[in-house]
Write an enzyme that holds these catalytic residues in place. Sequence first.
Site, PDB file in Angstrom:
ATOM      1  N   THR A   8       7.533 -45.325 -38.288  1.00  9.28           N
ATOM      2  CA  THR A   8       7.958 -46.600 -38.686  1.00  9.28           C
ATOM      3  C   THR A   8       7.095 -47.302 -39.488  1.00  9.28           C
ATOM      4  O   THR A   8       7.476 -48.174 -40.356  1.00  9.28           O
ATOM      5  CB  THR A   8       7.992 -47.402 -37.231  1.00  9.28           C
ATOM      6  OG1 THR A   8       8.774 -46.760 -36.319  1.00  9.28           O
ATOM      7  CG2 THR A   8       8.654 -48.817 -37.372  1.00  9.28           C
TER       8      THR A   8
ATOM      9  N   ASP B 276       9.888 -38.384 -38.722  1.00  6.74           N
ATOM     10  CA  ASP B 276       9.401 -39.317 -37.662  1.00  6.74           C
ATOM     11  C   ASP B 276       8.783 -38.328 -36.520  1.00  6.74           C
ATOM     12  O   ASP B 276       9.120 -37.146 -36.383  1.00  6.74           O
ATOM     13  CB  ASP B 276      11.066 -39.193 -37.019  1.00  6.74           C
ATOM     14  CG  ASP B 276      11.235 -40.206 -35.669  1.00  6.74           C
ATOM     15  OD1 ASP B 276      11.847 -41.498 -35.664  1.00  6.74           O
ATOM     16  OD2 ASP B 276      10.487 -39.712 -34.631  1.00  6.74           O
TER      17      ASP B 276
ATOM     18  N   SER C  92       8.650 -37.481 -33.659  1.00  7.39           N
ATOM     19  CA  SER C  92       9.541 -36.836 -32.731  1.00  7.39           C
ATOM     20  C   SER C  92       9.709 -35.325 -33.104  1.00  7.39           C
ATOM     21  O   SER C  92      10.036 -34.616 -32.409  1.00  7.39           O
ATOM     22  CB  SER C  92      10.890 -37.365 -32.374  1.00  7.39           C
ATOM     23  OG  SER C  92      10.819 -38.671 -32.101  1.00  7.39           O
TER      24      SER C  92
ATOM     25  N   CYS D 291       0.089 -39.066 -12.463  1.00  9.94           N
ATOM     26  CA  CYS D 291      -0.273 -40.471 -12.207  1.00  9.94           C
ATOM     27  C   CYS D 291      -1.004 -40.515 -13.594  1.00  9.94           C
ATOM     28  O   CYS D 291      -1.369 -39.908 -14.203  1.00  9.94           O
ATOM     29  CB  CYS D 291      -1.456 -40.783 -11.313  1.00  9.94           C
ATOM     30  SG  CYS D 291      -0.722 -40.474  -9.642  1.00  9.94           S
TER      31      CYS D 291
HETATM   32  N1  ASP Z   1      10.289 -42.777 -33.948  1.00 11.32           N
HETATM   33  C1  ASP Z   1       9.106 -43.409 -34.808  1.00 11.32           C
HETATM   34  C2  ASP Z   1       8.150 -42.228 -34.615  1.00 11.32           C
HETATM   35  O1  ASP Z   1       7.379 -41.926 -33.572  1.00 11.32           O
HETATM   36  C3  ASP Z   1       8.620 -44.581 -33.757  1.00 11.32           C
HETATM   37  C4  ASP Z   1       7.392 -45.157 -34.486  1.00 11.32           C
HETATM   38  O2  ASP Z   1       6.915 -44.733 -35.644  1.00 11.32           O
HETATM   39  O3  ASP Z   1       6.627 -45.789 -33.703  1.00 11.32           O
HETATM   40  O4  ASP Z   1       7.874 -41.647 -35.682  1.00 11.32           O
END
Ligand code: ASP
Length: 344
Positions: A16, A60, A62, A281
């Site tokens: 982001t 991204d 992910s 935890c």
């Molecule tokens: N989905 C984004 C990522 O991890 C969220 C972020 O940048 O904070 O690339």
Amino acid sequence: MVKDDPKILLIYTGGTIGMIKDFKTGSLRNFNFKDLLKHIPELHLLDCEIATHSFVTPIDSSNMNPDYWAEIAIIIKDNYARYDGFVILHGSDTMSYTASALSFMLENLCKPVIFTGSQLPIGDLRTDAKENLITSIQLASMRQDGLPVIREVGLYFEYKLYRANRTTKINAEHFEAFASLNYPAIAESGVHLDVNHSALLQPKAENELIVHLELEDAILLVKMYPGITKKIITHYFSLEGTKGVILETFGSGNLTTEKWFIDALQDVIHKGIPVINVTQCSGGSVSMGHYETSIALKKMGVISGKDITTEAAIAKLMYLLGRNEDKENFKKLFELPLRGEMGA
Ligand code: ASP
């Protein structure tokens, strides 16, 4: 800029933080990192020289994986002699995983490698990106007696610099998106940048950087839950080619004592596959043998992850498997803090 100003390499991987709003369409798009200084004029005010390097196709986070981790490690290796510090812009979603992995891949690191990102894009009026970016660069530029102050992999977010391999993303919306429950912040940003010197790693400057790129990704992470069935466990544990297993256990490292489970686990260990016990935890430590429900694990030779995070355990497991250590050494090394990722 002054001749002796620290030289910082800013590496943009995606996320982001590097997006701006296209005023015509209203949507978010990656901005050209070569133009970074144009978009954030404040960076000119910093007492350092900044160069940028961007992934050809920013992602991204992910979509992060060990190949990208290796790409980051190689960028650092290739530029290590030329720069005094590195700031890595990365999506927050998997930042703790990447930063943990880099902490193991960069042995004898003696310069700051600081990961940061943001919850809102840099082009958003209410963005947290500017503070995160500017302070990360300042932290990476700090020097004392000719040496960088931070000589480890850190993660900076919302006024706190953490040891990266101690962090976990804990919130998808708050600016305070990360926590490090088992280790204090190594620096805090307020009116002053307050460094917690006693919490910093103190690597020996004379040791050369060694970059480890061989990570073994054939690992299995099993989060235990009440009611997990024999069928599921048998399926997981019989997966062909598994080289290491992490069990996310209850509390201080406890698991069901049902015979079918203990037998299934014993079979995995007999195959010579290391099994790591990590607590579900967020804070606190595994202590096998503390309760009856973990005595069998200890006897079987299950490895204690102590107070390690799951993110760091994954990275450490991939790293140690990549080193082809023998069984005894593997257990010994896993239970030792190698990069400050766990308590002694
Ligand atoms: N989905 C984004 C990522 O991890 C969220 C972020 O940048 O904070 O690339």
